[in-house]
Design a protein around this motif. Structure first.
Motif, PDB file in Angstrom:
ATOM      1  N   ALA A 236     125.957 -60.614  58.197  1.00  0.00           N
ATOM      2  CA  ALA A 236     126.071 -62.018  58.591  1.00  0.00           C
ATOM      3  C   ALA A 236     124.956 -62.859  57.973  1.00  0.00           C
ATOM      4  CB  ALA A 236     126.036 -62.132  60.114  1.00  0.00           C
ATOM      5  N   ASP A 237     123.732 -62.349  58.035  1.00  0.00           N
ATOM      6  CA  ASP A 237     122.591 -63.093  57.491  1.00  0.00           C
ATOM      7  C   ASP A 237     122.250 -62.704  56.064  1.00  0.00           C
ATOM      8  OD1 ASP A 237     122.281 -64.400  59.927  1.00  0.00           O
ATOM      9  OD2 ASP A 237     120.934 -62.856  60.707  1.00  0.00           O
ATOM     10  N   GLU A 238     122.929 -61.663  55.568  1.00  0.00           N
ATOM     11  CA  GLU A 238     122.645 -61.135  54.239  1.00  0.00           C
ATOM     12  C   GLU A 238     121.155 -60.841  54.070  1.00  0.00           C
ATOM     13  OE1 GLU A 238     124.271 -63.769  51.320  1.00  0.00           O
ATOM     14  OE2 GLU A 238     126.301 -62.997  51.580  1.00  0.00           O
ATOM     15  N   SER A 239     120.616 -60.104  55.028  1.00  0.00           N
ATOM     16  CA  SER A 239     119.198 -59.724  54.993  1.00  0.00           C
ATOM     17  C   SER A 239     119.004 -58.510  55.896  1.00  0.00           C
ATOM     18  CB  SER A 239     118.309 -60.878  55.470  1.00  0.00           C
ATOM     19  OG  SER A 239     118.507 -61.111  56.849  1.00  0.00           O
ATOM     20  N   PRO A 240     117.923 -57.760  55.716  1.00  0.00           N
ATOM     21  CA  PRO A 240     117.665 -56.625  56.599  1.00  0.00           C
ATOM     22  C   PRO A 240     117.206 -57.090  57.977  1.00  0.00           C
ATOM     23  CG  PRO A 240     115.891 -56.847  55.006  1.00  0.00           C
ATOM     24  CD  PRO A 240     116.924 -57.873  54.649  1.00  0.00           C
ATOM     25  N   ILE A 241     117.500 -56.297  58.981  1.00  0.00           N
ATOM     26  CA  ILE A 241     117.034 -56.561  60.339  1.00  0.00           C
ATOM     27  C   ILE A 241     116.393 -55.293  60.883  1.00  0.00           C
ATOM     28  CG2 ILE A 241     118.722 -58.370  60.875  1.00  0.00           C
ATOM     29  CD1 ILE A 241     120.390 -56.248  62.306  1.00  0.00           C
ATOM     30  N   CYS A 242     115.599 -55.453  61.921  1.00  0.00           N
ATOM     31  CA  CYS A 242     114.931 -54.326  62.573  1.00  0.00           C
ATOM     32  C   CYS A 242     115.561 -54.124  63.947  1.00  0.00           C
ATOM     33  CB  CYS A 242     113.436 -54.616  62.694  1.00  0.00           C
ATOM     34  SG  CYS A 242     112.507 -53.350  63.564  1.00  0.00           S
ATOM     35  N   VAL A 243     115.983 -52.899  64.235  1.00  0.00           N
ATOM     36  CA  VAL A 243     116.663 -52.588  65.489  1.00  0.00           C
ATOM     37  C   VAL A 243     115.792 -51.637  66.310  1.00  0.00           C
ATOM     38  CG1 VAL A 243     118.740 -51.635  66.552  1.00  0.00           C
ATOM     39  CG2 VAL A 243     118.901 -52.851  64.371  1.00  0.00           C
ATOM     40  N   CYS A 244     115.455 -52.042  67.523  1.00  0.00           N
ATOM     41  CA  CYS A 244     114.654 -51.185  68.392  1.00  0.00           C
ATOM     42  C   CYS A 244     115.449 -49.920  68.724  1.00  0.00           C
ATOM     43  CB  CYS A 244     114.280 -51.921  69.680  1.00  0.00           C
ATOM     44  SG  CYS A 244     113.478 -50.874  70.906  1.00  0.00           S
ATOM     45  N   PRO A 245     114.914 -48.738  68.454  1.00  0.00           N
ATOM     46  CA  PRO A 245     115.659 -47.508  68.741  1.00  0.00           C
ATOM     47  C   PRO A 245     115.753 -47.188  70.238  1.00  0.00           C
ATOM     48  CG  PRO A 245     113.480 -46.979  67.900  1.00  0.00           C
ATOM     49  CD  PRO A 245     113.615 -48.467  67.811  1.00  0.00           C
ATOM     50  N   HIS A 246     115.023 -47.937  71.063  1.00  0.00           N
ATOM     51  CA  HIS A 246     115.047 -47.689  72.507  1.00  0.00           C
ATOM     52  C   HIS A 246     116.102 -48.532  73.222  1.00  0.00           C
ATOM     53  CE1 HIS A 246     111.426 -45.376  71.925  1.00  0.00           C
ATOM     54  NE2 HIS A 246     110.790 -46.428  71.422  1.00  0.00           N
ATOM     55  N   CYS A 247     116.156 -49.832  72.878  1.00  0.00           N
ATOM     56  CA  CYS A 247     117.082 -50.718  73.612  1.00  0.00           C
ATOM     57  C   CYS A 247     118.084 -51.409  72.710  1.00  0.00           C
ATOM     58  CB  CYS A 247     116.287 -51.761  74.395  1.00  0.00           C
ATOM     59  SG  CYS A 247     115.440 -52.991  73.361  1.00  0.00           S
ATOM     60  N   GLY A 248     117.949 -51.269  71.393  1.00  0.00           N
ATOM     61  CA  GLY A 248     118.905 -51.888  70.481  1.00  0.00           C
ATOM     62  C   GLY A 248     118.634 -53.354  70.203  1.00  0.00           C
ATOM     63  N   SER A 249     117.512 -53.893  70.686  1.00  0.00           N
ATOM     64  CA  SER A 249     117.176 -55.290  70.446  1.00  0.00           C
ATOM     65  C   SER A 249     116.952 -55.518  68.950  1.00  0.00           C
ATOM     66  CB  SER A 249     115.918 -55.665  71.229  1.00  0.00           C
ATOM     67  OG  SER A 249     115.490 -56.968  70.901  1.00  0.00           O
ATOM     68  N   VAL A 250     117.436 -56.653  68.454  1.00  0.00           N
ATOM     69  CA  VAL A 250     117.382 -56.956  67.024  1.00  0.00           C
ATOM     70  C   VAL A 250     116.286 -57.969  66.731  1.00  0.00           C
ATOM     71  CG1 VAL A 250     118.620 -58.020  65.100  1.00  0.00           C
ATOM     72  CG2 VAL A 250     119.801 -56.418  66.605  1.00  0.00           C
ATOM     73  N   SER A 251     115.475 -57.673  65.715  1.00  0.00           N
ATOM     74  CA  SER A 251     114.496 -58.627  65.190  1.00  0.00           C
ATOM     75  C   SER A 251     114.901 -58.979  63.772  1.00  0.00           C
ATOM     76  CB  SER A 251     113.087 -58.027  65.199  1.00  0.00           C
ATOM     77  OG  SER A 251     112.684 -57.709  66.516  1.00  0.00           O
ATOM     78  N   LYS A 252     115.049 -60.273  63.500  1.00  0.00           N
ATOM     79  CA  LYS A 252     115.515 -60.720  62.189  1.00  0.00           C
ATOM     80  C   LYS A 252     114.351 -60.875  61.218  1.00  0.00           C
ATOM     81  CE  LYS A 252     119.693 -63.032  63.827  1.00  0.00           C
ATOM     82  NZ  LYS A 252     120.503 -64.274  63.780  1.00  0.00           N
ATOM     83  N   ASP A 253     114.717 -61.026  59.965  1.00  0.00           N
ATOM     84  CA  ASP A 253     113.730 -61.170  58.906  1.00  0.00           C
ATOM     85  C   ASP A 253     113.265 -62.618  58.819  1.00  0.00           C
ATOM     86  OD1 ASP A 253     112.084 -60.653  56.770  1.00  0.00           O
ATOM     87  OD2 ASP A 253     113.675 -60.774  55.275  1.00  0.00           O
ATOM     88  N   THR A 254     112.626 -63.079  59.897  1.00  0.00           N
ATOM     89  CA  THR A 254     112.028 -64.417  59.933  1.00  0.00           C
ATOM     90  C   THR A 254     110.550 -64.253  60.247  1.00  0.00           C
ATOM     91  OG1 THR A 254     112.443 -64.696  62.306  1.00  0.00           O
ATOM     92  CG2 THR A 254     114.173 -65.420  60.788  1.00  0.00           C
ATOM     93  N   ALA A 255     109.753 -65.247  59.878  1.00  0.00           N
ATOM     94  CA  ALA A 255     108.315 -65.176  60.141  1.00  0.00           C
ATOM     95  C   ALA A 255     108.052 -65.016  61.631  1.00  0.00           C
ATOM     96  CB  ALA A 255     107.627 -66.429  59.603  1.00  0.00           C
ATOM     97  N   ARG A 256     108.854 -65.677  62.448  1.00  0.00           N
ATOM     98  CA  ARG A 256     108.657 -65.612  63.902  1.00  0.00           C
ATOM     99  C   ARG A 256     108.927 -64.208  64.431  1.00  0.00           C
ATOM    100  NH1 ARG A 256     111.145 -69.836  68.351  1.00  0.00           N
ATOM    101  NH2 ARG A 256     110.371 -68.755  70.219  1.00  0.00           N
TER     102      ARG A 256
END
Length: 604
Positions: A236-256
């Motif tokens: 969707a964003d055409e970029s890598p994301i980070c997925v928490c292996p514990h809860c599945g929460s997604v962190s996007k490739d943004t400075a924030r």
């Protein structure tokens, strides 16, 4: 005063062009808090930082150095990568950093030679700045020793131990080694393993649990998270994301989001029972929240592409300098094919586009009563790096090679410009240079030197020249007459205008070229490597002539390296290496980076 408090009070980053500016704010780089605390711990005598490239490793050393100059007692030894790097650090980066600290400047000696290439004099102490050479290992006795980038070849086995002896048994001794990750078996890697091996972890903003930002280490993913990936591609964003292996929460490739996962991050020890005398820390590039994951993905993909075609160095650099993991050489799955045997000599090849024909020659002295002779090979390449063997012959003279070039339409060009004929100069080099000068061919010399840099002319009136690391050198003039120097009148003229008897010689980095060729022959690169069904048997049975093995490095005996071992008669292998150099130079073998092109194609 603690190092962290000192930095908050005194450190200001004013270096032009640096991504880090303004006062020291540890909330922006929380991964430095615990290493700085360990630097203050009197029970910790040895401290090892494995840090990603451009991730504040040398900055951390500078901060510790400044605090020890201003607040602590005792002389200091700072060891750079070489004597030249030491002098450069003393005159530029280190000097500028200390000049911005008022208290350090106040303590500087009033002697007019207070700051030299290898010595800073302060009231009651000095800072010696040296390279890692053997003479320097015994020249100073200081309670504090700081080493920078000890992963390099300049740090031979025992170098760090020798410098540590300079601190003696002093109660306040501190030995700090900061470097990008090194090979397994390297001295600094052994020191790292002796410590607690504290590894930087993200903290999930949602579930508040720590997790390791693993990028490509499949074994670690299986061991820690049952194979679940931490970094994945988001369509969707055409970029890598980070997925928490514990809860599945997604962190996007943004400075924030990158700042959010690092803000409350912490170290997790991989070796808790280690004695407190040695502490070790490791932070990968993901600890630096200003660096985008998308840019890192592009770098990682380029390293994978390079590895696929046979160049393993970019992937090794990725593991060491980005993921910051100690590197152990492993052979990729090169496959076991021996080219494609799907055509016959004389068949017309129509790959669909422009092709290049190359004539390579390997002169031999002959043995066991055999007369001198030459092996010659014509190959044809397309722009994607696919190739066919067109003709192999054993000939006797340069005149026959010249006739062979005309017969198969191989361009001989002018001396040093656009020539597609290349001769190995290992046997009778002076004669080879004279012949190359006569017919306008390139001569060739193999070596184990690395990272030749080839200049590229930028486009446009204001463009700058740039350089690219390549597996060969720029062509250099060589004389066919012993002791003859290049006339001054010819040194300033354009390439191609040399005196009679002179020729241009290309020097190669053999290990990298061997990797490309081996991957081609075995089919691992995915590029077509055609060998005619009726190719002379002497060629087919001797390919490949070398194979990669993992053996202990001769210098260290502990670090394992990939080495190339001769397994068959290698004349035919050498012919292919020569042809590959011309193909790369002419833009017919893409390396996954901009390659040099003798005649750039017109802009459309």
């Amino acid at each position: 005063m603690k190092t962290l408090d000192f930095c908050r009070k005194h450190i200001v980053f004013n270096r032009a062009g640096s991504p880090i500016t303004g006062p020291f704010r540890d909330e922006q780089y929380p991964f430095l808090r615990k290493p700085f605390a360990a630097a203050d711990d009197i029970e910790c005598k040895r401290l090892v930082f494995l840090k990603a490239s451009s991730s504040m490793g040398t900055v951390a050393l500078q901060c510790i150095l400044a605090k020890r100059i201003v607040r602590d007692v005792g002389d200091i030894l700072f060891v750079a990568q070489s004597d030249d790097d030491a002098a450069k650090f003393s005159k530029t980066r280190g000097k500028q950093f200390m000049a911005d600290i008022v208290d350090a400047e106040r303590l500087l000696s009033r002697d007019k030679y207070a700051v030299t290439n290898n010595l800073w004099l302060y009231r009651g102490k000095f800072v010696a700045i040296e390279g890692p050479g053997e003479n320097n290992q015994n020249s100073q006795q200081t309670p504090t020793v700081l080493t920078d980038e000890s992963h390099t070849e300049a740090y031979q086995p025992g170098t760090l131990a020798a410098f540590e002896k300079r601190a003696g048994g002093k109660w306040n001794r501190k030995l700090i080694h900061a470097t990008t990750a090194a090979d397994v078996g390297k001295e600094v890697t052994d020191f790292y393993y002796e410590g607690q091996q504290d590894e930087w972890n993200f903290r999930c903003p949602k579930c508040a649990k720590l997790f390791d930002p693993i990028w490509s280490d499949e074994d670690a993913l299986k061991a820690k998270y049952n194979g679940q990936k931490v970094f994945v591609w988001n369509d969707a964003d055409e970029s890598p994301i980070c997925v928490c292996p514990h809860c599945g929460s997604v962190s996007k490739d943004t400075a924030r989001d990158r700042f959010s996962v690092n803000r409350d991050g912490d170290y997790v020890s991989a070796n808790p029972p280690a004695h407190i005398r040695t502490r070790s820390f490791r932070w990968p590039v993901f600890a630096m929240h200003p660096i985008s994951w998308d840019g890192l993905l592009a770098e990682y993909r380029a390293s994978v592409v390079a590895a696929k075609i046979g160049n393993l160095k970019p992937h090794e650099d990725w593991i060491k300098k980005r993921e910051c993991r100690p590197y152990e050489a492993k052979l990729p799955d090169f496959g076991d094919a021996k080219g494609n045997r799907d055509y016959r000599l004389g068949d017309v090849w129509q790959p669909g586009g422009e092709t290049l024909r190359v004539l390579s020659c390997d002169p031999q002295a002959g043995k066991a009563g055999e007369p001198a002779h030459r092996h010659a090979l014509v190959t044809e390449w397309d722009r994607q790096g696919n190739s066919r063997r067109v003709c192999y012959r054993r000939i006797d003279t340069a005149a026959q090679l010249h006739e062979m070039a005309a017969e198969f339409g191989v361009s001989e060009g002018k001396p040093g410009k656009n020539s597609h004929v290349i001769i190995d100069s290992g046997h009778e080099p002076r004669r080879t240079f004279r012949e190359c000068g006569q017919f306008g061919w390139y001569s060739f010399k193999g070596s184990d030197l690395q990272q030749f840099h080839v200049a590229k002319q930028g486009i446009g009136a204001d463009a700058m020249n740039v350089t690219h690391p390549m597996p060969y050198s720029q062509p250099e003039p060589q004389s066919g007459i012993v002791g003859e120097a290049l006339p001054k009148s010819a040194r300033k003229v354009k390439a191609g205008r040399l005196p009679d008897g002179w020729a241009y010689c290309i020097t190669s980095h053999n290990p990298e070229l061997y990797g490309y060729l081996y991957a081609l022959i075995t089919g691992a690169s995915g590029r077509y490597f055609g060998i005619a069904q009726d190719m002379p048997e002497c060629y087919a049975k001797n390919m490949p002539g070398f194979m990669p093995l993992i053996e202990p490095d001769k210098k260290t005996a502990t670090v394992k390296k990939i080495v190339w071992k001769k397994i068959r008669e290698d004349h035919y292998w050498d012919l292919e290496i020569l042809a590959l150099v011309i193909a790369i130079r002419s833009g017919f073998f893409p390396l996954g980076k901009q390659s040099e092109i003798d005649t750039p194609p017109p802009l459309v």
